[in-house]
Design a protein around this motif. Structure first.
Motif, PDB file in Angstrom:
ATOM      1  N   PRO A 116      -1.890 -44.573   0.404  1.00  0.00           N
ATOM      2  CA  PRO A 116      -0.694 -44.081  -0.663  1.00  0.00           C
ATOM      3  C   PRO A 116      -0.871 -42.521  -0.629  1.00  0.00           C
ATOM      4  O   PRO A 116       0.248 -42.118  -1.271  1.00  0.00           O
ATOM      5  CB  PRO A 116      -1.205 -44.928  -1.887  1.00  0.00           C
ATOM      6  N   ALA A 117      -1.873 -42.215  -0.428  1.00  0.00           N
ATOM      7  CA  ALA A 117      -1.917 -40.637  -0.361  1.00  0.00           C
ATOM      8  C   ALA A 117      -1.017 -40.014   0.538  1.00  0.00           C
ATOM      9  O   ALA A 117      -0.750 -38.579   0.373  1.00  0.00           O
ATOM     10  CB  ALA A 117      -3.280 -40.077  -0.478  1.00  0.00           C
ATOM     11  N   VAL A 118      -0.788 -40.566   1.597  1.00  0.00           N
ATOM     12  CA  VAL A 118       0.299 -39.785   2.882  1.00  0.00           C
ATOM     13  C   VAL A 118       1.635 -40.034   2.312  1.00  0.00           C
ATOM     14  O   VAL A 118       2.378 -40.727   2.126  1.00  0.00           O
ATOM     15  CB  VAL A 118      -0.202 -40.663   3.908  1.00  0.00           C
ATOM     16  N   THR A 119       2.225 -38.664   1.826  1.00  0.00           N
ATOM     17  CA  THR A 119       3.528 -38.112   1.448  1.00  0.00           C
ATOM     18  C   THR A 119       3.879 -37.171   1.981  1.00  0.00           C
ATOM     19  O   THR A 119       3.061 -36.282   2.689  1.00  0.00           O
ATOM     20  CB  THR A 119       3.587 -38.151  -0.197  1.00  0.00           C
ATOM     21  N   VAL A 120       5.398 -36.950   2.008  1.00  0.00           N
ATOM     22  CA  VAL A 120       5.871 -35.550   2.772  1.00  0.00           C
ATOM     23  C   VAL A 120       5.173 -34.504   1.972  1.00  0.00           C
ATOM     24  O   VAL A 120       4.816 -33.320   2.664  1.00  0.00           O
ATOM     25  CB  VAL A 120       7.334 -35.917   3.015  1.00  0.00           C
ATOM     26  N   SER A 121       5.377 -34.550   0.572  1.00  0.00           N
ATOM     27  CA  SER A 121       4.545 -33.507  -0.029  1.00  0.00           C
ATOM     28  C   SER A 121       3.314 -32.954   0.079  1.00  0.00           C
ATOM     29  O   SER A 121       2.750 -32.066   0.103  1.00  0.00           O
ATOM     30  CB  SER A 121       4.880 -33.696  -1.718  1.00  0.00           C
ATOM     31  N   ALA A 122       2.351 -34.163   0.330  1.00  0.00           N
ATOM     32  CA  ALA A 122       0.937 -33.873   0.618  1.00  0.00           C
ATOM     33  C   ALA A 122       0.665 -33.178   1.893  1.00  0.00           C
ATOM     34  O   ALA A 122       0.099 -32.205   2.113  1.00  0.00           O
ATOM     35  CB  ALA A 122       0.123 -35.242   0.631  1.00  0.00           C
ATOM     36  N   LEU A 123       1.580 -33.512   2.967  1.00  0.00           N
ATOM     37  CA  LEU A 123       1.363 -33.059   4.135  1.00  0.00           C
ATOM     38  C   LEU A 123       2.078 -31.413   4.329  1.00  0.00           C
ATOM     39  O   LEU A 123       1.518 -30.595   4.814  1.00  0.00           O
ATOM     40  CB  LEU A 123       2.169 -33.680   5.219  1.00  0.00           C
ATOM     41  N   ALA A 124       3.247 -31.144   3.359  1.00  0.00           N
ATOM     42  CA  ALA A 124       3.590 -29.893   3.209  1.00  0.00           C
ATOM     43  C   ALA A 124       2.564 -29.015   2.695  1.00  0.00           C
ATOM     44  O   ALA A 124       2.358 -27.788   3.041  1.00  0.00           O
ATOM     45  CB  ALA A 124       4.956 -30.064   2.238  1.00  0.00           C
ATOM     46  N   ARG A 125       1.836 -29.516   1.536  1.00  0.00           N
ATOM     47  CA  ARG A 125       0.783 -28.749   0.855  1.00  0.00           C
ATOM     48  C   ARG A 125      -0.208 -28.401   2.017  1.00  0.00           C
ATOM     49  O   ARG A 125      -0.943 -27.296   1.978  1.00  0.00           O
ATOM     50  CB  ARG A 125       0.275 -29.441  -0.289  1.00  0.00           C
ATOM     51  N   GLY A 171      11.845 -38.813   8.079  1.00  0.00           N
ATOM     52  CA  GLY A 171      11.270 -39.223   6.730  1.00  0.00           C
ATOM     53  C   GLY A 171      10.238 -39.918   6.626  1.00  0.00           C
ATOM     54  O   GLY A 171       9.288 -39.928   7.584  1.00  0.00           O
ATOM     55  N   LEU A 172       9.690 -40.305   5.439  1.00  0.00           N
ATOM     56  CA  LEU A 172       8.435 -40.940   5.342  1.00  0.00           C
ATOM     57  C   LEU A 172       8.142 -42.337   5.885  1.00  0.00           C
ATOM     58  O   LEU A 172       7.405 -42.298   6.715  1.00  0.00           O
ATOM     59  CB  LEU A 172       8.414 -41.289   3.782  1.00  0.00           C
ATOM     60  N   ASP A 173       9.258 -43.134   6.101  1.00  0.00           N
ATOM     61  CA  ASP A 173       9.137 -44.175   7.106  1.00  0.00           C
ATOM     62  C   ASP A 173       8.838 -43.994   8.193  1.00  0.00           C
ATOM     63  O   ASP A 173       7.849 -44.523   9.028  1.00  0.00           O
ATOM     64  CB  ASP A 173      10.292 -45.011   6.524  1.00  0.00           C
ATOM     65  N   ALA A 174       9.413 -42.967   9.003  1.00  0.00           N
ATOM     66  CA  ALA A 174       9.202 -42.688  10.149  1.00  0.00           C
ATOM     67  C   ALA A 174       7.922 -42.022  10.501  1.00  0.00           C
ATOM     68  O   ALA A 174       7.176 -42.233  11.461  1.00  0.00           O
ATOM     69  CB  ALA A 174      10.504 -41.587  10.725  1.00  0.00           C
TER      70      ALA A 174
END
Length: 195
Positions: free
Chosen positions: A25-34, A49-52
């Motif tokens: 659940p911690a894997v998000t686009v925002s988390a990767l951007a940070r 996108g996130l699903d991809a």
């Protein structure tokens, strides 16, 4: 504008590392951007996108697990193959808990993750075919193996065996022995599922 050095492969690897450290659940686009010190738009320039991203990371994890199986299974059959297959899964889940979660994720059809998942299914099917089961029974046997492995690993990861004895490793061996016994003594007559 794409950030130099930022690629889909680097994003996927970072997603896998983040999942191992903090859970899927911690894997998000925002988390990767940070993590890469970029704006989310920069991440989206490399993934749809996130699903991809989740599908690509599942394919990555399944590919790693498939590579482990390719190293450990050749030359083994029957009980030896079953134990090698199961141990590879459990060892991977213990070393990479987040990646293991990705490997359990249902992927969108016709993605690299479904191809990688097919590799796992073929390996399991190869094991059960060594037990001489009828082709129609092989699917059921593969499901038995998967259920035993995934159920045990999930309970162990959730701490389900921490407060009891004997140690989980002993139970693991007993469970695999029971699966091996079931495969060697597979029922020849179908069971009526309505009973």
């Amino acid at each position: 504008m794409q950030r130099p050095g930022l690629t889909e492969a680097r994003l996927v690897e970072a997603a896998a590392e983040l999942a191992d450290a903090s859970g899927l659940p911690a894997v998000t686009v925002s988390a990767l951007a940070r993590r890469f010190d970029v704006r989310p738009a920069s991440v989206y320039s490399h993934i749809a996108g996130l699903d991809a991203l989740l599908d690509a990371t599942a394919a990555f994890a399944l590919g790693e697990l498939g590579d482990r199986l390719a190293e450990t299974l050749p030359g083994k059959a029957g009980r030896d193959a079953l134990f090698a297959f199961a141990d590879a899964h459990r060892d991977y889940a213990r070393a990479h808990p987040g990646r293991w979660q990705f490997a359990q994720r249902r992927a969108a059809p016709d993605t690299a993750a479904t191809v990688a998942g097919g590799r796992m299914a073929r390996a399991a099917r190869g094991i059960v075919s060594g037990y001489g089961l009828a082709p129609d029974d092989e699917v059921h046997a593969v499901r038995l193996i998967g259920s035993a492995i995934n159920g045990f690993v999930a309970l162990e990861a959730g701490g389900g065996f921490e407060h009891s004895t004997p140690p989980a490793a002993e139970s693991w061996a007993r469970v695999l022995d029971a699966v091996d016994t079931s495969l060697r003594n597979w029922p020849t007559h179908p069971v009526d599922p309505t009973n």
